[in-house]
Design an enzyme around this catalytic site. Structure first.
Site, PDB file in Angstrom:
ATOM      1  N   SER A 264      11.989  37.900 113.609  1.00 48.46           N
ATOM      2  CA  SER A 264      13.345  38.315 113.262  1.00 48.46           C
ATOM      3  C   SER A 264      13.542  39.791 113.569  1.00 48.46           C
ATOM      4  O   SER A 264      12.587  40.518 113.826  1.00 48.46           O
ATOM      5  CB  SER A 264      13.592  38.072 111.771  1.00 48.46           C
ATOM      6  OG  SER A 264      12.881  39.044 111.030  1.00 48.46           O
ATOM      7  N   LYS A 265      14.780  40.188 113.499  1.00 43.78           N
ATOM      8  CA  LYS A 265      15.115  41.580 113.747  1.00 43.78           C
ATOM      9  C   LYS A 265      14.374  42.484 112.765  1.00 43.78           C
ATOM     10  O   LYS A 265      13.907  43.556 113.113  1.00 43.78           O
ATOM     11  CB  LYS A 265      16.624  41.754 113.590  1.00 43.78           C
ATOM     12  CG  LYS A 265      17.061  43.177 113.757  1.00 43.78           C
ATOM     13  CD  LYS A 265      18.552  43.302 113.786  1.00 43.78           C
ATOM     14  CE  LYS A 265      19.010  44.577 113.091  1.00 43.78           C
ATOM     15  NZ  LYS A 265      18.129  45.719 113.207  1.00 43.78           N
TER      16      LYS A 265
END
Ligand code: GLU
Length: 512
Positions: A264-265
């Site tokens: 994920s970011k």
């Protein structure tokens, strides 16, 4: 069946393209090129509520930066233009209506409150809260309402959706190139919405209709779409297109470096690597996300790294150009299990490209830094610096940023070396060495400096090893760095002798 290979990358422009999406695009592209096929960019923008301005441009710029060329798409056009689903809107309704005519879909008029009520009711009796073969008979739709009422509601312009009518207890089987046979019972599926009252198709309908119309031969996409595939297979069947159904290949997830969960970011922020190809500023919040390009990665390194995250060649080779990937790539060698992102490996790939690239290309990527810093040097000089520095760093920019002494005289000198190596004699010796260096040719080579130094040490009666670090410090300010004689020859006689003399006026020896 030997059909022409036509593959598509079908992102929804809802934000910056995640690096996993880039890998999907890359695998599609490699497959298309390998089979002399066509790579299509199709924008799936039917969900207008999730539309983000700038996302489409971002997607195109990312692909172009990485060298992934689009054959058909919104900018290239092609036989199936337009390639933005929102512009194809009028096309989809007919297919939903066809299904209604065949009794394979129905109008549903339920309000969101009624849907919520159904969900609660089913949950309360421990049943799956789905609009499906069981629950649909207690809802407001064209299966439960009279034909007159349905007509009346439609004429009146009541809100409605068209839902697929899935049979009960039917087995949906399809073959996935990566996963093998996938079998799902329709009992586990629900009557998904195909078209909304405003005529906008949902992802499922638009995706299948477009894949069919555009003659897509292979659907290569992320694993997160695997649960949708049985519904898509049913749609092909219901629309009578089963013969032309594309082959499916669902790619494994890109996992967090620790290996559990999707990358994920936040992992990127936490561990210091970008999860987007280019930097992105969120138009709503203004939040900035870093990109591989701005972090100084070469596009070739990103492509190489991504290709190997989920695919592996038949040997242990790791270095692949885009052309070599096209040659070697097969969907059969894509693994089923998720691929762990490895930031050290990302650095390593970049370093490999940094070391192998022609100096003139590396020069192009540092030119801006040279200009920004206002260094007045020629290309040849910079290339010489790159050649000396690139063994030691991972990014092109660091050949310059960690080699500032090639461009500026030092403003400070490594204290630890001074503490350790300076004696009351050192400054005087350095000045005498500067005299010797000053007497040799302006274009002296590294070897010439080295032998001049050696005979100087002999004359002085000092061990050559004892003065090397002090010499490095007075020339560069630092205790470690580029190979010393190459560095000295490159900076040049007049500069280094001046630096040596100046340093002796600044470094004062004191006995602690
Ligand atoms: N629009 C979907 C996405 O955003 C496409 C999935 C597919 O390739 O079918 O990824």
């Amino acid at each position: 069946m030997n059909r022409p290979v036509r593959v598509r990358f079908a992102p929804s422009p809802t934000g910056p393209l995640h690096i996993g999406g880039v890998r999907t695009a890359l695998y599609n592209y490699l497959y298309a090129r390998k089979h002399k096929g066509t790579f299509i960019l199709r924008l799936e923008d039917t969900d207008q509520t999730r539309f983000v301005p700038g996302a489409e441009a971002y997607i195109k710029e990312s692909l172009s930066w990485l060298g992934i060329e689009i054959d058909e798409g919104p900018d290239q056009s092609g036989p199936h233009a337009p390639y933005r689903q929102s512009e194809r809107k009028p096309m989809y309704r007919q297919y939903a209506e066809q299904l209604i005519e065949k009794g394979l879909a129905y109008y549903a008029f339920d309000t969101s409150e009624e849907l919520e009520e159904m969900r609660k009711r089913l949950e309360a009796s421990n049943m799956q809260p789905a609009y499906d073969a069981v629950s649909r008979m207690s809802m407001k739709n064209s299966l439960t309402l009279s034909a007159d009422e349905v007509k009346e509601r439609l004429d009146r312009g009541d809100n409605y959706v068209i839902r697929i009518k899935l049979p009960r207890k039917e087995e949906v089987r399809f073959h996935d190139i990566i996963r093998g046979w996938v079998v799902v019972s329709t009992n586990q599926m629900d009557d998904k919405v195909l078209l909304k009252g405003d005529g906008m198709p949902t992802y499922h309908l638009a995706n299948v209709v477009d894949d069919y119309i555009m003659g897509i031969s292979h659907v290569i996409r992320g694993e997160e779409w695997l649960p949708s595939a049985p519904l898509h297979v049913m749609l092909y069947r219901f629309l009578g297109w089963e013969e032309a159904m594309p082959e499916f290949a669902h790619l494994p997830l890109l996992l967090k470096p620790e290996g559990n969960g999707k990358l994920s970011k936040r992992d990127g922020d936490r561990l210091g690597f970008p999860v987007f190809p280019l930097k992105w500023t969120d138009p709503k919040t203004g939040e900035l996300s870093s990109g591989y390009r701005e972090a100084g990665y070469f596009p070739e390194a990103v492509v190489n790294m991504l290709a190997l995250l989920g695919w592996h060649p038949s040997d242990n080779r790791e270095h692949f150009s885009l052309e070599e990937l096209i040659e070697a790539f097969t969907l059969e060698r894509v693994s089923k299990s998720g691929a762990k992102f490895d930031v050290q490996k990302a650095f390593w790939f970049n370093q490999q490209y940094l070391q192998r690239k022609p100096l003139s290309e590396v020069y192009e990527s540092v030119k801006d830094i040279i200009d920004e810093k206002g260094y007045d040097v020629c290309q040849e000089y910079v290339e010489g610096v790159i050649a000396m520095m690139r063994e030691k760093v991972q990014f092109a920019k660091d050949t310059i940023l960690q080699g500032t002494y090639f461009f500026e005289e030092p403003t400070q000198y490594d204290e630890t070396v001074i503490q350790k190596k300076w004696t009351s004699e050192t400054n005087a010796i350095i000045n005498r060495l500067a005299d010797v260096f000053g007497g040799i040719s302006e274009t002296a080579s590294a070897d010439e400096y080295e032998s001049a130094y050696k005979s100087f040490c002999e004359n002085e009666g000092i061990k050559p090893g004892s003065l090397l670090q002090p010499l490095r410090v007075v020339v560069s300010g630092e205790g470690v760095g580029a190979p010393i004689w190459e560095m000295i020859a490159h900076i040049g006689r007049d500069y280094i002798t001046e630096r040596m003399r100046k340093a002796t006026t600044k470094i004062s020896f004191s006995i602690a």
